[in-house]
Scaffold this active site. Sequence first.
Site, PDB file in Angstrom:
ATOM      1  N   LYS A  39       0.813  -1.222   0.000  1.00 49.01           N
ATOM      2  CA  LYS A  39       0.000   0.000   0.000  1.00 49.01           C
ATOM      3  C   LYS A  39       0.842   1.265   0.000  1.00 49.01           C
ATOM      4  O   LYS A  39       0.342   2.346  -0.252  1.00 49.01           O
ATOM      5  CB  LYS A  39      -0.972   0.000   1.175  1.00 49.01           C
ATOM      6  CG  LYS A  39      -0.370   0.154   2.555  1.00 49.01           C
ATOM      7  CD  LYS A  39      -1.500   0.111   3.578  1.00 49.01           C
ATOM      8  CE  LYS A  39      -1.031  -0.028   5.000  1.00 49.01           C
ATOM      9  NZ  LYS A  39      -0.488   1.168   5.591  1.00 49.01           N
ATOM     10  N   GLY A  43       9.833  -2.333   0.987  1.00 50.40           N
ATOM     11  CA  GLY A  43      10.885  -2.056   1.975  1.00 50.40           C
ATOM     12  C   GLY A  43      10.277  -1.969   3.368  1.00 50.40           C
ATOM     13  O   GLY A  43      10.934  -2.269   4.358  1.00 50.40           O
ATOM     14  N   THR A  45       8.449  -1.020   6.993  1.00 51.19           N
ATOM     15  CA  THR A  45       8.900  -0.267   8.169  1.00 51.19           C
ATOM     16  C   THR A  45      10.419  -0.238   8.216  1.00 51.19           C
ATOM     17  O   THR A  45      11.041   0.811   8.438  1.00 51.19           O
ATOM     18  CB  THR A  45       8.373  -0.955   9.452  1.00 51.19           C
ATOM     19  OG1 THR A  45       6.947  -1.045   9.367  1.00 51.19           O
ATOM     20  CG2 THR A  45       8.769  -0.193  10.696  1.00 51.19           C
ATOM     21  N   ILE A 187      14.402  -0.045  20.876  1.00 48.06           N
ATOM     22  CA  ILE A 187      14.201   1.176  20.077  1.00 48.06           C
ATOM     23  C   ILE A 187      14.318   2.413  20.967  1.00 48.06           C
ATOM     24  O   ILE A 187      14.938   3.409  20.589  1.00 48.06           O
ATOM     25  CB  ILE A 187      12.847   1.120  19.326  1.00 48.06           C
ATOM     26  CG1 ILE A 187      12.860  -0.044  18.314  1.00 48.06           C
ATOM     27  CG2 ILE A 187      12.567   2.436  18.600  1.00 48.06           C
ATOM     28  CD1 ILE A 187      11.534  -0.273  17.601  1.00 48.06           C
ATOM     29  N   HIS A 448      44.727 -10.569  15.068  1.00 48.43           N
ATOM     30  CA  HIS A 448      45.218  -9.627  16.093  1.00 48.43           C
ATOM     31  C   HIS A 448      45.800  -8.394  15.417  1.00 48.43           C
ATOM     32  O   HIS A 448      46.526  -8.539  14.447  1.00 48.43           O
ATOM     33  CB  HIS A 448      46.297 -10.300  16.937  1.00 48.43           C
ATOM     34  CG  HIS A 448      46.902  -9.364  17.934  1.00 48.43           C
ATOM     35  ND1 HIS A 448      46.276  -9.029  19.111  1.00 48.43           N
ATOM     36  CD2 HIS A 448      48.067  -8.659  17.914  1.00 48.43           C
ATOM     37  CE1 HIS A 448      47.030  -8.169  19.783  1.00 48.43           C
ATOM     38  NE2 HIS A 448      48.121  -7.922  19.058  1.00 48.43           N
TER      39      HIS A 448
HETATM   40  C1  LIG Z   1      12.757   2.525  14.838  1.00 50.88           C
HETATM   41  C2  LIG Z   1      12.840   1.059  14.501  1.00 50.88           C
HETATM   42  C3  LIG Z   1      14.076   0.443  14.436  1.00 50.88           C
HETATM   43  C4  LIG Z   1      14.164  -0.892  14.129  1.00 50.88           C
HETATM   44  N1  LIG Z   1      15.406  -1.456  14.066  1.00 50.88           N
HETATM   45  C5  LIG Z   1      15.524  -2.749  13.750  1.00 50.88           C
HETATM   46  C6  LIG Z   1      16.809  -3.337  13.621  1.00 50.88           C
HETATM   47  O1  LIG Z   1      17.830  -2.683  13.811  1.00 50.88           O
HETATM   48  N2  LIG Z   1      16.876  -4.638  13.273  1.00 50.88           N
HETATM   49  C7  LIG Z   1      15.755  -5.394  13.061  1.00 50.88           C
HETATM   50  O2  LIG Z   1      15.884  -6.574  12.755  1.00 50.88           O
HETATM   51  N3  LIG Z   1      14.532  -4.864  13.177  1.00 50.88           N
HETATM   52  C8  LIG Z   1      14.386  -3.562  13.511  1.00 50.88           C
HETATM   53  N4  LIG Z   1      13.148  -3.012  13.581  1.00 50.88           N
HETATM   54  C9  LIG Z   1      11.970  -3.885  13.362  1.00 50.88           C
HETATM   55  C10 LIG Z   1      11.731  -4.098  11.875  1.00 50.88           C
HETATM   56  O3  LIG Z   1      11.573  -2.858  11.243  1.00 50.88           O
HETATM   57  C11 LIG Z   1      10.497  -4.961  11.691  1.00 50.88           C
HETATM   58  O4  LIG Z   1      10.652  -6.157  12.425  1.00 50.88           O
HETATM   59  C12 LIG Z   1      10.286  -5.318  10.229  1.00 50.88           C
HETATM   60  O5  LIG Z   1      10.149  -4.170   9.434  1.00 50.88           O
HETATM   61  C13 LIG Z   1       9.027  -6.188  10.080  1.00 50.88           C
HETATM   62  O6  LIG Z   1       8.893  -6.562   8.753  1.00 50.88           O
HETATM   63  P1  LIG Z   1       7.463  -6.947   8.160  1.00 50.88           P
HETATM   64  O7  LIG Z   1       7.689  -7.236   6.721  1.00 50.88           O
HETATM   65  O8  LIG Z   1       6.820  -7.960   8.986  1.00 50.88           O
HETATM   66  O9  LIG Z   1       6.567  -5.635   8.321  1.00 50.88           O
HETATM   67  P2  LIG Z   1       6.770  -4.152   7.844  1.00 50.88           P
HETATM   68  O10 LIG Z   1       8.191  -3.820   7.673  1.00 50.88           O
HETATM   69  O11 LIG Z   1       5.942  -3.342   8.763  1.00 50.88           O
HETATM   70  O12 LIG Z   1       6.147  -4.145   6.389  1.00 50.88           O
HETATM   71  C14 LIG Z   1       4.793  -4.346   6.165  1.00 50.88           C
HETATM   72  C15 LIG Z   1       4.422  -3.721   4.838  1.00 50.88           C
HETATM   73  O13 LIG Z   1       3.082  -4.067   4.525  1.00 50.88           O
HETATM   74  C16 LIG Z   1       2.393  -2.935   4.012  1.00 50.88           C
HETATM   75  N5  LIG Z   1       0.973  -3.172   4.272  1.00 50.88           N
HETATM   76  C17 LIG Z   1       0.355  -3.234   5.470  1.00 50.88           C
HETATM   77  N6  LIG Z   1      -0.951  -3.572   5.307  1.00 50.88           N
HETATM   78  C18 LIG Z   1      -1.144  -3.727   3.977  1.00 50.88           C
HETATM   79  C19 LIG Z   1      -2.258  -4.073   3.176  1.00 50.88           C
HETATM   80  N7  LIG Z   1      -3.440  -4.396   3.726  1.00 50.88           N
HETATM   81  N8  LIG Z   1      -2.099  -4.091   1.838  1.00 50.88           N
HETATM   82  C20 LIG Z   1      -0.912  -3.800   1.271  1.00 50.88           C
HETATM   83  N9  LIG Z   1       0.190  -3.473   1.982  1.00 50.88           N
HETATM   84  C21 LIG Z   1       0.073  -3.451   3.310  1.00 50.88           C
HETATM   85  C22 LIG Z   1       3.016  -1.765   4.759  1.00 50.88           C
HETATM   86  O14 LIG Z   1       2.868  -0.569   4.015  1.00 50.88           O
HETATM   87  C23 LIG Z   1       4.473  -2.197   4.849  1.00 50.88           C
HETATM   88  O15 LIG Z   1       5.218  -1.757   3.746  1.00 50.88           O
HETATM   89  C24 LIG Z   1      13.008  -1.657  13.872  1.00 50.88           C
HETATM   90  C25 LIG Z   1      11.753  -1.045  13.915  1.00 50.88           C
HETATM   91  C26 LIG Z   1      11.668   0.293  14.231  1.00 50.88           C
HETATM   92  C27 LIG Z   1      10.312   0.949  14.266  1.00 50.88           C
END
Ligand SMILES: Cc1cc2nc3c(=O)[nH]c(=O)nc-3n(C[C@H](O)[C@H](O)[C@H](O)COP(=O)(O)OP(=O)(O)OC[C@H]3O[C@@H](n4cnc5c(N)ncnc54)[C@H](O)[C@@H]3O)c2cc1C
Length: 470
Positions: A39, A43, A45, A187, A448
């Site tokens: 949406k 890439g 979150t 975080i 080292h």
């Molecule tokens: C500040 C911060 C720092 C972080 N640092 C780290 C780190 O250093 N190392 C680490 O491993 N993790 C870190 N994380 C956690 C990491 O970002 C998440 O664990 C990871 O992004 C999760 O991936 P995901 O694909 O499950 O979800 P997300 O990355 O949240 O991606 C989900 C995607 O789905 C899309 N979406 C949602 N609903 C719909 C829908 N109905 N239709 C179409 N698209 C949709 C969203 O737009 C989004 O692009 C951090 C998080 C934050 C907030």
Amino acid sequence: MTTPEGTEFDVVVIGGGPGGYATALYGASAGLQIAVVEKDKVGGTCLHRGCVPAKEFLETASVVRTVSSAKEFGVHAAQPSVDFAVSQGRKQKVVDQLHRGLAGLMKGRGITTFIGVGTLLGGGRVHVEAPEGSQEISGRHVVLASGSVPRTIPGFEVDGRFVLTSDEVLALDSLPASVAVIGGGAIGCEFASMLSDLGTQVTVLEVLPTLLPGCDKDVVAVVARSFRKRGIAVHTGVSVHGHTPNGSGTTVSFGEGESISVDAVVVSVGRRPLTDGLLADHTGVTVTERGFVQVDPYMRTTADDVWAVGDLVDTPQLAHVGFAEGMLTVKDILGEPAVPVDYARVPWCIYCHPEVAFAGLTEAAAREAGYDVVVKQDPFAGNSRARILGETDGLVKVVAERRPDGSAGRILGVHMVGPWVTEQLGQGYMAVNWEATPEEISQFVQPHPSLSEAFGETVLAMTGRGLHVG
Ligand SMILES: Cc1cc2nc3c(=O)[nH]c(=O)nc-3n(C[C@H](O)[C@H](O)[C@H](O)COP(=O)(O)OP(=O)(O)OC[C@H]3O[C@@H](n4cnc5c(N)ncnc54)[C@H](O)[C@@H]3O)c2cc1C
């Protein structure tokens, strides 16, 4: 993007974050026809509002520290000042470059990306709602990967001015002079460390008894000491009650009648799974009371041919866990032998200063699980590379199972805090996951002078014959 009527993909992935794009890339590498419905921007979150931008700003903080201590090396530079709009621009450039790279990679692999909100209708059908119109696509298999959004707390409505979550902090063009960070987890500590190094006065308010709950206590002590030395105020074991704007800032009340006035509040109390609009009625997918999509160890939901990965499911909310779950899902879809993710032994890295990295059981968790343990530590203060860097705060701690003869056996946990430990965890991660013993690991020669010698020294000491560590 529209597809010819009746096109059926092998896999439709809803969500293009780490969980979703790993599923897509791995599936495409295996020859599957993949569609991703996203949406916003692929890439997720991690790339746009999480790991990457947060680490980019932490690198800015590291540059400030380096310049501030340059005179110790005989290098004369003016005391640094930060133009955060420039820092924000650099961060965005890094994010945009990686975004273009990812989008190009997905296209190159033949993955079809639909920009729109995806809703699972059932029977492999997914409705895609986009500003330019809606359409229905279908897949033999569907993977839910819609991720998570920041949790909020009552009394702290996010307004982008006085109350910020990670989303707002990472989009700032200028920094508040003072903040209260609510939540001293990974975080929260990264933001506290970064903002403090960049000149903001930081107070951390954590409801649990320590910072970084879940980390080994000796590691937490090093971070807490460093925060104290750098003037970060930390209050643990305190609840926050609310805040009252007072013109240019706001007053946060917490604990037993205590309060603090700050320019802004950063709410960092975890993330909630995002299922809003994801599921039509009667899909057969079960959502738990806590809002997570229920899965088995192979990421299968309770609906046929529907899997779920990443922050949407109740597993560690880490990008690389999402990668692992996405790859596991593809293997399961292909009917290949697959090994469930061992969540108790995944790597954890926290990029505050000093950095934290660990895999496996903490000393306390190992004892609680009934293990008799042997524990050794090596402080970075005795490591030559750490001295060269001028970064001697920290240690490596290894927890091993005690054998009947008293010697150290299988390595259960490796815990590090200090310079560049997020880049050093690899050996410890392997040791824990290979269930290696100190004798086996101590055969490996460490370069080292290197920071990684601290791990080698600690493990060597566990054989009963240490060089520098007794
Ligand atoms: C500040 C911060 C720092 C972080 N640092 C780290 C780190 O250093 N190392 C680490 O491993 N993790 C870190 N994380 C956690 C990491 O970002 C998440 O664990 C990871 O992004 C999760 O991936 P995901 O694909 O499950 O979800 P997300 O990355 O949240 O991606 C989900 C995607 O789905 C899309 N979406 C949602 N609903 C719909 C829908 N109905 N239709 C179409 N698209 C949709 C969203 O737009 C989004 O692009 C951090 C998080 C934050 C907030």
